[in-house]
Design a protein around this motif. Structure first.
Motif, PDB file in Angstrom:
ATOM      1  N   THR A 103      16.494 -59.588 -64.405  1.00 27.88           N
ATOM      2  CA  THR A 103      17.490 -59.933 -63.397  1.00 27.88           C
ATOM      3  C   THR A 103      17.589 -58.816 -62.368  1.00 27.88           C
ATOM      4  O   THR A 103      17.908 -57.672 -62.708  1.00 27.88           O
ATOM      5  CB  THR A 103      18.877 -60.164 -64.031  1.00 27.88           C
ATOM      6  N   LEU A 104      17.305 -59.152 -61.131  1.00 31.40           N
ATOM      7  CA  LEU A 104      17.452 -58.208 -60.035  1.00 31.40           C
ATOM      8  C   LEU A 104      18.915 -58.203 -59.602  1.00 31.40           C
ATOM      9  O   LEU A 104      19.500 -59.263 -59.335  1.00 31.40           O
ATOM     10  CB  LEU A 104      16.553 -58.613 -58.872  1.00 31.40           C
ATOM     11  N   THR A 105      19.542 -57.020 -59.569  1.00 36.56           N
ATOM     12  CA  THR A 105      20.984 -56.939 -59.270  1.00 36.56           C
ATOM     13  C   THR A 105      21.300 -56.184 -57.975  1.00 36.56           C
ATOM     14  O   THR A 105      22.435 -56.217 -57.499  1.00 36.56           O
ATOM     15  CB  THR A 105      21.727 -56.255 -60.433  1.00 36.56           C
ATOM     16  N   GLY A 106      20.325 -55.486 -57.399  1.00 38.89           N
ATOM     17  CA  GLY A 106      20.579 -54.763 -56.153  1.00 38.89           C
ATOM     18  C   GLY A 106      19.311 -54.218 -55.548  1.00 38.89           C
ATOM     19  O   GLY A 106      18.369 -53.865 -56.271  1.00 38.89           O
ATOM     20  N   PHE A 107      19.277 -54.163 -54.204  1.00 37.41           N
ATOM     21  CA  PHE A 107      18.082 -53.652 -53.539  1.00 37.41           C
ATOM     22  C   PHE A 107      18.463 -53.116 -52.165  1.00 37.41           C
ATOM     23  O   PHE A 107      19.221 -53.746 -51.413  1.00 37.41           O
ATOM     24  CB  PHE A 107      17.030 -54.755 -53.383  1.00 37.41           C
ATOM     25  N   ASP A 108      17.931 -51.927 -51.837  1.00 40.90           N
ATOM     26  CA  ASP A 108      18.119 -51.323 -50.521  1.00 40.90           C
ATOM     27  C   ASP A 108      16.758 -50.925 -49.963  1.00 40.90           C
ATOM     28  O   ASP A 108      16.007 -50.174 -50.607  1.00 40.90           O
ATOM     29  CB  ASP A 108      18.999 -50.069 -50.601  1.00 40.90           C
ATOM     30  N   LEU A 109      16.455 -51.421 -48.795  1.00 46.02           N
ATOM     31  CA  LEU A 109      15.236 -51.018 -48.110  1.00 46.02           C
ATOM     32  C   LEU A 109      15.575 -49.819 -47.221  1.00 46.02           C
ATOM     33  O   LEU A 109      16.447 -49.909 -46.348  1.00 46.02           O
ATOM     34  CB  LEU A 109      14.698 -52.178 -47.266  1.00 46.02           C
ATOM     35  N   LEU A 110      14.916 -48.702 -47.448  1.00 49.26           N
ATOM     36  CA  LEU A 110      15.247 -47.465 -46.724  1.00 49.26           C
ATOM     37  C   LEU A 110      14.596 -47.431 -45.345  1.00 49.26           C
ATOM     38  O   LEU A 110      13.620 -48.145 -45.069  1.00 49.26           O
ATOM     39  CB  LEU A 110      14.809 -46.260 -47.549  1.00 49.26           C
ATOM     40  N   ALA A 111      15.150 -46.544 -44.487  1.00 53.08           N
ATOM     41  CA  ALA A 111      14.681 -46.457 -43.104  1.00 53.08           C
ATOM     42  C   ALA A 111      13.239 -46.001 -43.016  1.00 53.08           C
ATOM     43  O   ALA A 111      12.537 -46.279 -42.038  1.00 53.08           O
ATOM     44  CB  ALA A 111      15.587 -45.521 -42.318  1.00 53.08           C
ATOM     45  N   SER A 112      12.768 -45.320 -44.064  1.00 52.00           N
ATOM     46  CA  SER A 112      11.391 -44.828 -44.053  1.00 52.00           C
ATOM     47  C   SER A 112      10.372 -45.952 -44.187  1.00 52.00           C
ATOM     48  O   SER A 112       9.183 -45.757 -43.934  1.00 52.00           O
ATOM     49  CB  SER A 112      11.183 -43.811 -45.176  1.00 52.00           C
ATOM     50  N   ALA A 113      10.827 -47.122 -44.620  1.00 46.24           N
ATOM     51  CA  ALA A 113       9.915 -48.263 -44.738  1.00 46.24           C
ATOM     52  C   ALA A 113       9.714 -48.891 -43.373  1.00 46.24           C
ATOM     53  O   ALA A 113      10.646 -49.027 -42.586  1.00 46.24           O
ATOM     54  CB  ALA A 113      10.491 -49.285 -45.701  1.00 46.24           C
ATOM     55  N   GLU A 114       8.498 -49.273 -43.102  1.00 42.61           N
ATOM     56  CA  GLU A 114       8.190 -49.897 -41.823  1.00 42.61           C
ATOM     57  C   GLU A 114       8.785 -51.307 -41.782  1.00 42.61           C
ATOM     58  O   GLU A 114       8.780 -52.040 -42.769  1.00 42.61           O
ATOM     59  CB  GLU A 114       6.675 -49.964 -41.648  1.00 42.61           C
ATOM     60  N   ALA A 115       9.303 -51.712 -40.666  1.00 40.21           N
ATOM     61  CA  ALA A 115       9.955 -53.012 -40.533  1.00 40.21           C
ATOM     62  C   ALA A 115       8.973 -54.157 -40.779  1.00 40.21           C
ATOM     63  O   ALA A 115       7.770 -54.027 -40.551  1.00 40.21           O
ATOM     64  CB  ALA A 115      10.575 -53.151 -39.151  1.00 40.21           C
ATOM     65  N   ALA A 116       9.530 -55.277 -41.220  1.00 39.66           N
ATOM     66  CA  ALA A 116       8.712 -56.461 -41.461  1.00 39.66           C
ATOM     67  C   ALA A 116       9.558 -57.704 -41.287  1.00 39.66           C
ATOM     68  O   ALA A 116      10.795 -57.645 -41.302  1.00 39.66           O
ATOM     69  CB  ALA A 116       8.122 -56.426 -42.868  1.00 39.66           C
ATOM     70  N   ASP A 117       8.908 -58.828 -41.113  1.00 39.48           N
ATOM     71  CA  ASP A 117       9.646 -60.086 -40.961  1.00 39.48           C
ATOM     72  C   ASP A 117      10.277 -60.529 -42.275  1.00 39.48           C
ATOM     73  O   ASP A 117      11.389 -61.033 -42.304  1.00 39.48           O
ATOM     74  CB  ASP A 117       8.715 -61.187 -40.454  1.00 39.48           C
ATOM     75  N   THR A 118       9.572 -60.336 -43.388  1.00 39.74           N
ATOM     76  CA  THR A 118      10.022 -60.870 -44.675  1.00 39.74           C
ATOM     77  C   THR A 118       9.914 -59.813 -45.775  1.00 39.74           C
ATOM     78  O   THR A 118       8.900 -59.108 -45.873  1.00 39.74           O
ATOM     79  CB  THR A 118       9.184 -62.102 -45.082  1.00 39.74           C
TER      80      THR A 118
END
Length: 242
Positions: free
Chosen positions: A119-134
């Protein structure tokens, strides 16, 4: 003398005209003994037929057993337990000789097929990750028997969304685990889906995997929470067996 010859001829004609029982009587054989011999031959023939049927059935049972296990295991268990479908033959605690391997309480591998719930309960994409559509998140599960990789399974996609960097919901999926497995590695697979014509970017690595050992000792429905931070994302999830 003539009277004697006439009686002999009459007796001969009588012998030739009667059934087999009376032929036996004429040659001095007891007709009851003759009948017993005939019945003995009939029953002996039936016994031989039943013995052949039993042998054929045993071959069918052996073939069915061999399709599931192996010839050595089937033969040894038949000699020891008197059947090809004895419950012990399917028990991983017994080796191919029919002997117990170890005490049940010390078994560290799955004795029966099981399911792994994630079960996935939380997720944060950090600013260091390159942007994407999906953004796409799922889990890969590697199963091991001792140190040998036995199977690799993939969970359903737990996140599949656009323009989202923070996710605080719950999404669950499950994969099956085969009996005989004693170690699994649960690996989050985080992917940024790029526009058509560009390669997708996988942010997760093998270092993000969680290793679970001695599966046979883990209680069913006992939840374990996992939280990890990487260069590109933070993730929270939990797992349990059932």
């Amino acid at each position: 003398m003539k009277k004697t010859n006439f009686m002999n001829k009459l007796l001969s004609v009588a012998c030739l005209a009667t059934a087999s029982m009376f032929f036996a009587a004429c040659d001095g054989t007891n007709p009851m003994e003759t009948q017993n011999e005939i019945q003995k031959e009939i029953f002996s023939s039936k016994d031989a037929t039943f013995e052949k049927l039993d042998a054929d059935l045993a071959q069918v049972d052996f073939y069915a057993c061999k399709q599931t296990y192996n010839a050595k295991r089937c033969k040894n268990f038949y000699e020891k337990y008197g059947a090809y479908d004895t419950p012990e033959i399917a028990n991983p605690l017994y080796n191919d000789e029919g002997d117990t391997i170890q005490v049940k309480d010390s078994v560290d591998y799955l004795q029966e097929n099981a399911m792994l719930n994630i079960t996935l309960t939380g997720f944060d994409l950090l600013a260091s990750a390159e942007a994407a559509d999906t953004l796409e998140v799922k889990f890969m599960v590697k199963s091991y028997s001792e140190t040998v990789l036995a199977n690799t399974s993939m969970s359903p996609i737990l996140i599949d969304t656009t323009d989202v960097t923070t996710w605080e919901e719950k999404s669950a999926g499950a994969v099956s685990l085969a009996r005989g497995i004693n170690i699994i590695k649960i690996c989050p697979v985080v992917t940024l889906k790029k526009p058509v014509g560009e390669d997708d970017e996988t942010l997760s690595t093998d270092e993000d995997c969680v290793t679970v050992e001695a599966l046979g000792q883990i209680k069913a429905n006992e939840t374990t929470a996992v939280s990890s931070e990487t260069e590109f994302f933070n993730i929270k999830w939990d797992w349990y067996l059932y």
